[in-house]
Design a protein around this motif. Structure first.
Motif, PDB file in Angstrom:
ATOM      1  N   ALA A  89       0.845  -1.245  -0.181  1.00  0.00           N
ATOM      2  CA  ALA A  89      -0.043  -0.037  -0.105  1.00  0.00           C
ATOM      3  C   ALA A  89       0.755   1.327   0.005  1.00  0.00           C
ATOM      4  N   GLU A  90       1.932   1.072   0.534  1.00  0.00           N
ATOM      5  CA  GLU A  90       2.725   2.330   0.659  1.00  0.00           C
ATOM      6  C   GLU A  90       3.775   2.609  -0.564  1.00  0.00           C
ATOM      7  N   GLY A  91       3.767   1.836  -1.333  1.00  0.00           N
ATOM      8  CA  GLY A  91       4.667   1.623  -2.603  1.00  0.00           C
ATOM      9  C   GLY A  91       3.895   2.116  -3.803  1.00  0.00           C
ATOM     10  N   GLN A  98      -5.452   4.708  -4.615  1.00  0.00           N
ATOM     11  CA  GLN A  98      -5.538   6.225  -3.904  1.00  0.00           C
ATOM     12  C   GLN A  98      -6.758   6.530  -4.206  1.00  0.00           C
ATOM     13  N   PRO A  99      -7.346   7.369  -3.013  1.00  0.00           N
ATOM     14  CA  PRO A  99      -8.724   7.702  -3.339  1.00  0.00           C
ATOM     15  C   PRO A  99      -9.031   8.768  -4.284  1.00  0.00           C
ATOM     16  N   MET A 103      -5.573  13.651  -2.543  1.00  0.00           N
ATOM     17  CA  MET A 103      -4.602  14.426  -2.738  1.00  0.00           C
ATOM     18  C   MET A 103      -3.609  13.686  -3.946  1.00  0.00           C
ATOM     19  N   LEU A 105      -0.644  15.011  -5.017  1.00  0.00           N
ATOM     20  CA  LEU A 105       0.415  15.999  -4.626  1.00  0.00           C
ATOM     21  C   LEU A 105       1.645  15.705  -5.737  1.00  0.00           C
ATOM     22  N   LEU A 111       1.261  20.287  -2.360  1.00  0.00           N
ATOM     23  CA  LEU A 111       1.471  19.748  -0.989  1.00  0.00           C
ATOM     24  C   LEU A 111       1.116  20.983   0.126  1.00  0.00           C
TER      25      LEU A 111
ATOM     26  N   TYR B  75      -3.044   5.333   3.944  1.00  0.00           N
ATOM     27  CA  TYR B  75      -1.818   4.946   3.143  1.00  0.00           C
ATOM     28  C   TYR B  75      -1.372   5.832   2.165  1.00  0.00           C
ATOM     29  N   ASP B  76      -2.503   6.861   1.676  1.00  0.00           N
ATOM     30  CA  ASP B  76      -2.213   7.557   0.706  1.00  0.00           C
ATOM     31  C   ASP B  76      -1.246   8.807   1.444  1.00  0.00           C
ATOM     32  N   LEU B  77      -1.510   9.167   2.574  1.00  0.00           N
ATOM     33  CA  LEU B  77      -0.847  10.197   3.510  1.00  0.00           C
ATOM     34  C   LEU B  77       0.584   9.613   3.654  1.00  0.00           C
ATOM     35  N   ARG B  78       0.641   8.144   4.066  1.00  0.00           N
ATOM     36  CA  ARG B  78       1.825   7.679   4.311  1.00  0.00           C
ATOM     37  C   ARG B  78       2.724   7.731   3.113  1.00  0.00           C
ATOM     38  N   ARG B  79       2.052   7.486   1.879  1.00  0.00           N
ATOM     39  CA  ARG B  79       2.774   7.537   0.503  1.00  0.00           C
ATOM     40  C   ARG B  79       3.597   9.074   0.522  1.00  0.00           C
ATOM     41  N   GLN B  80       2.732   9.850   0.711  1.00  0.00           N
ATOM     42  CA  GLN B  80       3.067  11.349   0.475  1.00  0.00           C
ATOM     43  C   GLN B  80       4.300  11.724   1.489  1.00  0.00           C
ATOM     44  N   ARG B  82       5.986   9.733   3.016  1.00  0.00           N
ATOM     45  CA  ARG B  82       7.415   8.873   2.476  1.00  0.00           C
ATOM     46  C   ARG B  82       8.129   9.676   1.449  1.00  0.00           C
ATOM     47  N   ARG B  83       7.495  10.133   0.513  1.00  0.00           N
ATOM     48  CA  ARG B  83       8.022  10.902  -0.672  1.00  0.00           C
ATOM     49  C   ARG B  83       8.900  12.292   0.073  1.00  0.00           C
ATOM     50  N   MET B  84       8.083  12.814   0.958  1.00  0.00           N
ATOM     51  CA  MET B  84       8.507  14.126   1.354  1.00  0.00           C
ATOM     52  C   MET B  84       9.977  13.603   2.484  1.00  0.00           C
TER      53      MET B  84
END
Lengths: 309, 114
Positions: A89-91, A98-99, A103, A105, A111, B75-80, B82-84
């Motif tokens: 999910a984080e990759g 993604q909803p 976002m 970004l 951001l 998970y979307d927040l965590r992805r962002q 992580r990018r940051m």
């Protein structure tokens, strides 16, 4: 991925088939698909293998029970450990979920906007904003020998659809790094962009070798050319030139073509041609006959100066 | 990647009608190929997660979109994030120091700091 069949499907039996039934079906199929009985059918071997593997699993009561419980897969291997959703999910794959309309970004401005900040970094307001130089990006570029010798341009792929024509200075050496200012990552908050650092690899050449700014070439010549002298065409990095071979030139004699080496603007190098005498057809009876008379009258020992081993 | 039929074989507790409904609701997004569905690893992991939420945590399909929606946002927040973090980690130490100083302390964080 190819559809994997269960061992029951491979043998074409029901999951509750008895051991006897399975053995009977296996023998029938094995006879039909045995590779030695089907020499012209490569697919028979694959089929035979899967039949054998299926029978191997189902004929062993313990393995069959473990398979039925889902503890092992159809190849008899332990089931792989479960891969949890969070691992994906984080990759990048997680972006699929993604909803929608949420976002997206893609850059820093988005951001800041998403969290209600002013994005002051980019505007660089006084001491509050901070600026940073962009990251350097590293690339490697392979250059052919002649381009490295005379200079030129070579196209470098920075990213899909992103190209850069890199000017190769004459005389670049293998492993040298070119720094292209401002071609790296973008700066932050008004900072300068990073640099592209390009490590250059120079390919070998079938004829030429390099010694500093000089180009070395070994030039085959005939016996007649060596004894009588000649004008011959010699390849150089800028194209062929005509060169005089003096009378009585031996193997190993070096001739210098000035300015035909590495094409540096100031002080270009030279090409150094090393002669190598080839007799050619050594069974030539005329030459042999001549040497039989000539040799004894002109005694000469080329090994005279050699130190004894 | 795994085809629909293989997936049903692999996950014995997964019901075909149930999965079809999940895909129709866009809770699971397999790849459509030749009239069938191909599931990527991320989809399989998500299906296993949904199976657990449904059957072991006893959350019914009415409440499921709420749970999945929140999870997807996290998970979307965590992805962002992580990018940051990756971008910050790539900065020179001076820049990282500036950012560290600029980070306001979290309320109540002092109590847990050593």
């Amino acid at each position: 991925m190819a559809t994997t069949q269960t061992p029951y499907q491979v043998l074409g039996v029901k999951p509750d088939a008895s051991a006897d039934e399975i053995r009977k079906v296996y023998r029938k199929l094995a006879k039909e698909f045995h590779p030695d009985l089907n020499p012209g059918k490569p697919e028979a071997e694959a089929r035979f293998k899967s039949i054998s593997a299926a029978y191997d699993l189902l004929s062993d009561a313990e393995k069959r029970a473990r398979y039925d419980r889902g503890e092992i897969d159809e190849s008899g291997a332990e089931r792989p450990q479960r891969n949890y959703y969070r691992g994906y999910a984080e990759g990048a794959e997680g972006r699929r979920y993604q909803p929608e309309g949420e976002m997206n970004l893609s850059d820093l401005e988005d951001l800041f906007a998403a969290f209600g900040s002013a994005g002051r970094g980019r505007r660089g307001q006084g001491s509050e904003g901070f600026r940073a130089r962009g990251a350097d990006r590293h690339f490697t570029l392979t250059v052919d020998f002649l381009t490295a010798a005379i200079g030129g341009k070579q196209r470098l792929s920075l990213a899909p659809e992103e190209w850069l024509d890199v000017t190769i200075p004459p005389g670049i050496e293998d492993g040298q790094v070119l720094r292209l200012r401002g071609k790296g990552g973008p700066g932050f908050g008004g900072g300068a962009a990073g640099d592209a650092l390009i490590e250059v690899h120079v390919e070998a050449h079938p004829l030429f070798r390099r010694d500093g700014d000089n180009i070395l070439l070994e030039l085959p010549i005939s016996l007649a050319e060596a004894v009588l002298g000649a004008r011959v065409s010699v390849p150089t990095v800028t194209g062929p030139v005509t060169m005089s071979i003096p009378k009585g030139s031996d193997t190993g004699r070096q001739l210098r073509l000035r300015g035909k080496g590495i094409q540096k603007k100031k002080n270009p190098g030279d090409e150094i041609v090393t002669l190598k005498v080839f007799i050619g057809d050594s069974s030539d009876p005329e030459l042999a006959e001549f040497l039989e008379k000539w040799g004894p009258r002109h005694p000469f020992d080329p090994r005279q100066g050699m130190p004894s081993a | 990647m795994i085809a629909l039929e293989d997936l049903l074989k692999r996950l014995k507790e997964l019901d075909r009608r149930e999965l079809t409904r999940w895909v129709e609701n866009r809770w699971v997004l397999p790849e459509r190929r030749d009239e069938t569905w191909i599931f990527h690893e991320v989809d399989v992991a998500r299906i296993e997660l949904i199976l657990e939420i449904r059957h072991e945590f006893a959350i019914d399909e009415e409440a499921l979109p709420l749970v999945l929606g929140l999870l997807d946002q996290v998970y979307d927040l965590r992805r962002q994030l992580r990018r940051m973090c990756d971008a910050l980690a790539a900065q020179p130490p001076e820049v990282q120091a500036i950012i560290r100083e600029a980070l306001p302390p979290l309320v109540g964080a002092e109590a847990t700091q050593d």
